[in-house]
Design an enzyme around this catalytic site. Structure first.
Site, PDB file in Angstrom:
ATOM      1  N   GLY A  49      -6.177  -4.069  -5.538  1.00 31.53           N
ATOM      2  CA  GLY A  49      -5.917  -2.636  -5.571  1.00 31.53           C
ATOM      3  C   GLY A  49      -6.578  -2.009  -6.781  1.00 31.53           C
ATOM      4  O   GLY A  49      -7.228  -2.679  -7.579  1.00 31.53           O
ATOM      5  N   GLY A  71      -6.061   1.526  -9.663  1.00 31.81           N
ATOM      6  CA  GLY A  71      -5.140   2.550 -10.132  1.00 31.81           C
ATOM      7  C   GLY A  71      -5.611   3.182 -11.417  1.00 31.81           C
ATOM      8  O   GLY A  71      -6.807   3.212 -11.709  1.00 31.81           O
ATOM      9  N   MET A  90      -5.340   2.306 -14.555  1.00 31.44           N
ATOM     10  CA  MET A  90      -5.986   1.476 -15.554  1.00 31.44           C
ATOM     11  C   MET A  90      -7.346   0.973 -15.080  1.00 31.44           C
ATOM     12  O   MET A  90      -8.294   0.867 -15.851  1.00 31.44           O
ATOM     13  CB  MET A  90      -5.103   0.280 -15.907  1.00 31.44           C
ATOM     14  CG  MET A  90      -5.759  -0.648 -16.911  1.00 31.44           C
ATOM     15  SD  MET A  90      -4.750  -2.099 -17.281  1.00 31.44           S
ATOM     16  CE  MET A  90      -5.958  -3.078 -18.176  1.00 31.44           C
ATOM     17  N   LYS A 138      -6.568  -7.730 -14.176  1.00 29.10           N
ATOM     18  CA  LYS A 138      -6.715  -6.278 -14.208  1.00 29.10           C
ATOM     19  C   LYS A 138      -7.870  -5.930 -15.139  1.00 29.10           C
ATOM     20  O   LYS A 138      -7.859  -6.303 -16.310  1.00 29.10           O
ATOM     21  CB  LYS A 138      -5.427  -5.624 -14.702  1.00 29.10           C
ATOM     22  CG  LYS A 138      -4.213  -6.052 -13.895  1.00 29.10           C
ATOM     23  CD  LYS A 138      -2.955  -5.345 -14.346  1.00 29.10           C
ATOM     24  CE  LYS A 138      -1.766  -5.861 -13.546  1.00 29.10           C
ATOM     25  NZ  LYS A 138      -0.528  -5.138 -13.856  1.00 29.10           N
ATOM     26  N   ASP A 192       7.333   2.632 -17.793  1.00 31.29           N
ATOM     27  CA  ASP A 192       7.151   2.902 -16.358  1.00 31.29           C
ATOM     28  C   ASP A 192       7.971   1.942 -15.508  1.00 31.29           C
ATOM     29  O   ASP A 192       7.485   1.388 -14.535  1.00 31.29           O
ATOM     30  CB  ASP A 192       5.671   2.833 -15.983  1.00 31.29           C
ATOM     31  CG  ASP A 192       5.392   3.416 -14.589  1.00 31.29           C
ATOM     32  OD1 ASP A 192       6.191   4.266 -14.136  1.00 31.29           O
ATOM     33  OD2 ASP A 192       4.400   3.020 -13.964  1.00 31.29           O
TER      34      ASP A 192
END
Length: 504
Positions: free
Chosen positions: A17, A19, A21, A38, A132
């Site tokens: 995915g 996003g 970042m 990531k 978050d």
């Protein structure tokens, strides 16, 4: 799809995915361990502020111990594109579990609250604030919940992509201080924990609506706890206190959720998130201490162990909210790993001033002269700028009816999202012992230019309006119908507005 072959020592298999970042890849270590890697977006990689904060946050995150925390297992903040790797574990997110199995009962909520409290205790002990916490960032593994993505939000928060007054996180779980762009400490995570438990119980602490609407209600309105079992409702309410200093600490929450020995959780086996040959659904981090890492010290005891004010405690006195950039950027967490950006528009210009006419309704009601139109100094907020409050009362001049009055109160300045502000102002004018005769409805009158929200009760009739410069509510005697109130409110508004010639 054009994938990189490797990120560091990890072989990339597929994209999971993307996003706020950057992009998340499913990859494997040289020893065959599945990880989620990531990789920061190019614009973040080019920002020295992001790199510096990312490096510090990753170092702290690697030291987090605890049973329920998700831990960084590898990272390279100095790479051309900074990245971090987390180990992969099976299990649905809390949001997915709730969607398939429905709300939790009180014993399950107590266990969830206790597990998340332990997770936050470990994170806060290392000087980190998650920022978050939400159902989508909690993996319900077979051996208990795991918290994802701590230590990353602050690095994003420090970049030039988020200007002064920005808020990083997910509306509906953002603490009031986050929604207003104020300093954030551990107490913000406790607020989010309270909102998570409301969601796990089948509710929504601040209802539905736009991101701005949810943030507004978090700042100004009380949470909806009707779905929360009565046995833990006071604890959840304490977590959702507006004042950070009034929220419990994670340690205090453990005593409240499980006063004695923790009950044995019901054994639940979840299907693997990554079945052999199947699609990747979600990656999470396993709470395994890195070989060269040392556990963080136990959380220090607060002066008042059942309350916390955060790393950057807000002053106890009433404070003026700081001004914000005209085009602030709010980073809202979205699906997958990271978030998306929401650009806020600048504040509107002042198009009119307010006056207090000597009388209203054809002279039947006269100004009592006791309250000025603008009694306090201007203040700023995330949703408003240069705002003054006012209250003006008009009394009936008719013989035998001098006890009746019409009151106009509200706020004048420059507003965004005026409908939320209007409705909140009207709700705050309701009397607790009133019986509603006619539910609140929106009235659009010919040539009014705004909508009027009106409601009739056994003791009063309320009508409110909101525009770019004014949010006000008019309280009439109960003899006024909703239609009459709306029509008279339009006349009152027309009499109170004094246009500004240059619109400045």
């Amino acid at each position: 799809m054009d994938l990189p072959e490797r990120v560091g020592d990890y072989t990339v298999e597929r994209e999971l995915g993307a996003g706020g970042m950057g992009t998340v890849y499913l990859a494997r270590s040289r020893g065959g361990r599945t990880v989620a890697v990531k990789v920061a977006r190019p614009e973040l990689a080019a920002d020295p502020h992001f790199r510096a904060r990312f490096r510090a946050e990753v170092e702290a995150a690697r030291r987090v111990g605890g049973f329920h925390t998700a831990q960084v297992v590898d990272a390279d903040p100095d790479a051309a594109a900074p990245w971090l790797a987390t180990a992969y574990i099976a299990g649905p997110t809390l949001s997915e579990l709730l969607a398939t199995r429905g709300p939790m009962d009180e014993p399950a909520l107590r266990l969830l609250g206790a597990a998340l409290s332990e997770a936050l205790q470990a994170v806060h002990a290392c000087g980190l604030v998650h920022r978050d916490l939400k159902p989508g960032n909690i993996i319900m593994a077979d051996d208990g919940p795991r918290v994802l993505d701590f230590g990353i939000a602050r690095a994003l928060e420090s970049t030039r992509l988020t200007s002064t007054g920005a808020a990083f996180g997910t509306p509906g779980f953002l603490a009031p201080e986050q929604a207003q762009g104020l300093p954030v400490g551990p107490a913000a995570d406790v607020f989010a924990l309270g909102a998570v438990l409301v969601a796990a119980a089948g509710g929504k602490a601040f209802g539905d609506g736009t991101p701005m609407g949810l943030m507004y209600r978090a700042v100004h309105e009380e949470p909806d706890l009707t779905h929360v079992p009565e046995g833990i409702r006071p604890v959840v309410a304490a977590c959702l206190a507006k004042d950070p200093a009034q929220r419990p600490t994670p340690k205090g929450l453990l005593d409240l959720f499980v006063p004695g020995a923790a009950p044995r959780p019901t054994e639940v086996t979840h299907p693997p998130t990554l079945p052999a040959g199947g699609d990747v659904h979600r990656a999470a981090t396993v709470a395994a201490r890195p070989p060269d890492g040392a556990p963080c010290p136990a959380p220090s005891r607060h002066p008042a162990p059942d309350r916390q004010g955060g790393t950057d405690p807000a002053p106890r006195r009433k404070r003026r909210t700081k001004p914000y950039a005209a085009a602030a950027v709010i980073v809202l967490a979205g699906a997958g790993y990271g978030g998306y950006e929401f650009s806020d528009l600048s504040f509107p210009d002042v198009t009119h001033e307010l006056v207090a006419p000597p009388s209203l309704l054809g002279g039947t009601y006269a100004h009592d002269g006791r309250q000025p139109l603008t009694p306090d100094g201007p203040s700023d907020g995330f949703f408003e700028r240069d705002v003054r409050s006012f209250t003006v009362t008009y009394v009936n001049t008719t013989e035998g009816r001098k006890s009746e009055s019409v009151r106009v109160r509200g706020r004048f300045g420059r507003f965004k999202f005026v409908e939320e502000k209007r409705d909140s102002l009207m709700r705050s004018s309701e009397r607790g012992d009133d019986v509603v005769v006619e539910e609140a409805t929106t009235k659009r009158l010919p040539d009014a230019g705004v909508d009027f929200r009106c409601e009739a009760t056994t003791k009063q009739t309320l009508c409110a309006w909101g525009d770019a410069n004014t949010v006000a509510v008019v309280t009439f005697p109960s003899t006024f119908t909703v239609e009459q109130g709306a029509a008279e409110t339009q006349r009152i508004r027309d009499e109170m507005l004094l246009p500004v010639a240059d619109g400045s």
